[in-house]
Design a protein around this motif. Structure first.
Motif, PDB file in Angstrom:
ATOM      1  N   UNK A   1       0.831  -1.197   0.000  1.00 33.68           N
ATOM      2  CA  UNK A   1       0.000   0.000   0.000  1.00 33.68           C
ATOM      3  C   UNK A   1       0.868   1.250   0.000  1.00 33.68           C
ATOM      4  N   UNK A   2       0.509   2.213  -0.814  1.00 28.09           N
ATOM      5  CA  UNK A   2       1.195   3.494  -0.830  1.00 28.09           C
ATOM      6  C   UNK A   2       0.504   4.460   0.127  1.00 28.09           C
ATOM      7  N   UNK A   3       1.280   5.367   0.703  1.00 26.24           N
ATOM      8  CA  UNK A   3       0.676   6.354   1.596  1.00 26.24           C
ATOM      9  C   UNK A   3       1.448   7.652   1.575  1.00 26.24           C
ATOM     10  N   UNK A   4       0.738   8.726   1.865  1.00 21.48           N
ATOM     11  CA  UNK A   4       1.339  10.018   2.151  1.00 21.48           C
ATOM     12  C   UNK A   4       1.301  10.204   3.662  1.00 21.48           C
ATOM     13  N   UNK A   5       2.173  11.048   4.180  1.00 22.76           N
ATOM     14  CA  UNK A   5       2.148  11.297   5.614  1.00 22.76           C
ATOM     15  C   UNK A   5       2.731  12.672   5.920  1.00 22.76           C
ATOM     16  N   UNK A   6       2.408  13.170   7.102  1.00 26.04           N
ATOM     17  CA  UNK A   6       2.917  14.459   7.542  1.00 26.04           C
ATOM     18  C   UNK A   6       2.905  14.499   9.061  1.00 26.04           C
ATOM     19  N   UNK A   7       3.531  15.526   9.625  1.00 32.95           N
ATOM     20  CA  UNK A   7       3.568  15.716  11.077  1.00 32.95           C
ATOM     21  C   UNK A   7       3.237  17.171  11.361  1.00 32.95           C
ATOM     22  N   UNK A   8       2.312  17.394  12.305  1.00 32.82           N
ATOM     23  CA  UNK A   8       1.872  18.751  12.596  1.00 32.82           C
ATOM     24  C   UNK A   8       1.601  18.937  14.080  1.00 32.82           C
ATOM     25  N   UNK A   9       1.431  20.193  14.476  1.00 27.98           N
ATOM     26  CA  UNK A   9       0.713  20.518  15.703  1.00 27.98           C
ATOM     27  C   UNK A   9      -0.753  20.684  15.305  1.00 27.98           C
ATOM     28  N   UNK A  28      -6.127   9.409  -6.331  1.00 23.20           N
ATOM     29  CA  UNK A  28      -5.143   8.452  -5.846  1.00 23.20           C
ATOM     30  C   UNK A  28      -5.780   7.476  -4.862  1.00 23.20           C
ATOM     31  N   UNK A  29      -5.307   6.251  -4.865  1.00 20.36           N
ATOM     32  CA  UNK A  29      -5.803   5.277  -3.889  1.00 20.36           C
ATOM     33  C   UNK A  29      -4.830   5.133  -2.722  1.00 20.36           C
ATOM     34  N   UNK A  30      -3.867   6.048  -2.648  1.00 19.45           N
ATOM     35  CA  UNK A  30      -2.907   6.016  -1.545  1.00 19.45           C
ATOM     36  C   UNK A  30      -3.575   6.492  -0.255  1.00 19.45           C
ATOM     37  N   UNK A  31      -3.084   5.998   0.870  1.00 19.96           N
ATOM     38  CA  UNK A  31      -3.575   6.447   2.159  1.00 19.96           C
ATOM     39  C   UNK A  31      -2.981   7.797   2.543  1.00 19.96           C
ATOM     40  N   UNK A  32      -3.437   8.328   3.657  1.00 23.81           N
ATOM     41  CA  UNK A  32      -2.898   9.588   4.164  1.00 23.81           C
ATOM     42  C   UNK A  32      -2.900   9.519   5.680  1.00 23.81           C
ATOM     43  N   UNK A  33      -1.703   9.609   6.265  1.00 18.58           N
ATOM     44  CA  UNK A  33      -1.540   9.546   7.714  1.00 18.58           C
ATOM     45  C   UNK A  33      -0.921  10.844   8.215  1.00 18.58           C
ATOM     46  N   UNK A  98       3.786  -0.078   2.132  1.00 20.95           N
ATOM     47  CA  UNK A  98       4.920  -0.490   1.307  1.00 20.95           C
ATOM     48  C   UNK A  98       5.800   0.685   0.898  1.00 20.95           C
ATOM     49  N   UNK A  99       5.153   1.809   0.548  1.00 18.72           N
ATOM     50  CA  UNK A  99       5.873   3.012   0.134  1.00 18.72           C
ATOM     51  C   UNK A  99       5.216   4.214   0.793  1.00 18.72           C
ATOM     52  N   UNK A 100       6.039   5.206   1.128  1.00 15.31           N
ATOM     53  CA  UNK A 100       5.506   6.396   1.791  1.00 15.31           C
ATOM     54  C   UNK A 100       6.220   7.647   1.289  1.00 15.31           C
ATOM     55  N   UNK A 101       5.444   8.703   1.131  1.00 11.05           N
ATOM     56  CA  UNK A 101       6.001  10.017   0.819  1.00 11.05           C
ATOM     57  C   UNK A 101       5.695  10.930   1.985  1.00 11.05           C
ATOM     58  N   UNK A 102       6.754  11.388   2.671  1.00  6.97           N
ATOM     59  CA  UNK A 102       6.556  12.365   3.735  1.00  6.97           C
ATOM     60  C   UNK A 102       6.448  13.746   3.109  1.00  6.97           C
TER      61      UNK A 102
END
Length: 296
Positions: A1-9, A28-33, A98-102
């Motif tokens: 599974x592909x996903x995007x991700x980020x870190x915030x307040x 896109x069918x990628x997730x988002x965390x 499986x793959x992630x883009x921060x």
């Protein structure tokens, strides 16, 4: 599974909503965390975004987290930056990605970034250069920053599940020092070393339409063809890194071709936070000489 991700307040969640919208348009069918590093009372819910708390990371990786817990005094900056490799490790090992883009929360997409995931079929880590000026006579400020702020921009970082050893190294490097002095630049300057010590794992992304920003106007010339903005007459704008400096430069008319793209971004942010204003639109303070100062 592909996903995007980020870190915030938590107060930056509306940025994440806008970022998500910019990606959703490409079906896109990628997730988002998103990892939220501070406490929040109001639930942070938007479409299919999965929200994670700092306590989850602490509980799953107590020994790893001990390496960077000293940065809790600065959750919005040093801790948030140092958590990048640990969040990515969590997504691979606990969420079976499986793959992630921060992505930094101040990115916004205008073209389908799916090809970036494809690069992770060949290499385990992908990096985007700042593309600051290579000529000190044309732009000495950005030339000098190559040696201070790093060759690659840590607002974007891609990797796959085979990159755990690289992430562990990055976490330990962040644990060693998070500074903007003496040749260091928090989590970012460590990326300079990845193509050297992990040469089999790392690929540089040479698409100049990735991470367009105020620092790369010399090497990434904005042009227009058939009503579309191109970089160096070749590359469509995939995503812009809307730092305060980037926004102010566009708004002042120094990067005019990007003005419609900024307008799109601003409209989306306002849709999620009606009273939103960019930093340059809000006076910061009045100096003793009476000159108005603005955030940069």
């Amino acid at each position: 599974m592909n996903t995007y991700c980020s870190i915030i307040t938590s107060n930056y969640f509306f940025y994440i909503q806008a970022l998500y919208d910019s990606l959703e348009q490409f079906e896109t069918d990628a997730g988002f965390h998103v990892l939220v590093v501070d406490d929040f009372e109001t639930p942070l819910v938007y479409k299919s975004i999965e929200v994670h708390t700092l306590n989850t990371i602490k509980e799953k990786y107590p020994e790893d987290y001990k390496l960077i817990e000293k940065y809790e005094v600065d959750k919005a900056s040093n801790l948030r930056w140092a958590l990048k490799p640990l969040l990515l490790k969590y997504l691979f090992e606990e969420k079976e990605c499986d793959k992630a883009l921060f992505l930094d929360p101040d990115l916004y997409f205008y073209q389908d970034p799916g090809f970036l995931f494809d690069h992770l079929d060949q290499k385990n880590v992908i990096l985007t250069p700042h593309w600051r000026s290579s000529n000190p006579e044309i732009d000495p400020v950005n030339f000098d920053l190559l040696f201070v702020g790093g060759i690659y921009n840590a607002g974007f970082f891609g990797c796959n599940s085979k990159a755990i050893h690289v992430l562990d190294w990055w976490l330990r490097a962040c644990s060693y020092k998070m500074s903007k002095e003496g040749g260091f630049y928090v989590d970012q300057v460590f990326l300079n070393l990845m193509p050297i010590y992990f040469s089999e794992d790392v690929q540089q992304i040479n698409h100049r339409g990735c991470n367009v920003s105020n620092w790369n106007t010399v090497e990434c010339v904005r042009t227009e063809k058939d009503g579309k903005v191109l970089i160096n007459n070749t590359y469509p704008v995939v995503f812009i890194h809307f730092t305060n400096g980037t926004i102010k430069r566009i708004a002042k008319g120094d990067d005019t071709l990007l003005q419609p793209l900024l307008a799109t971004y601003r409209a989306n942010l306002v849709a999620h936070k009606a009273d939103f204003k960019f930093a340059y639109e809000t006076p910061c303070a009045i100096s003793s000489c009476g000159t108005q100062r603005f955030y940069i």
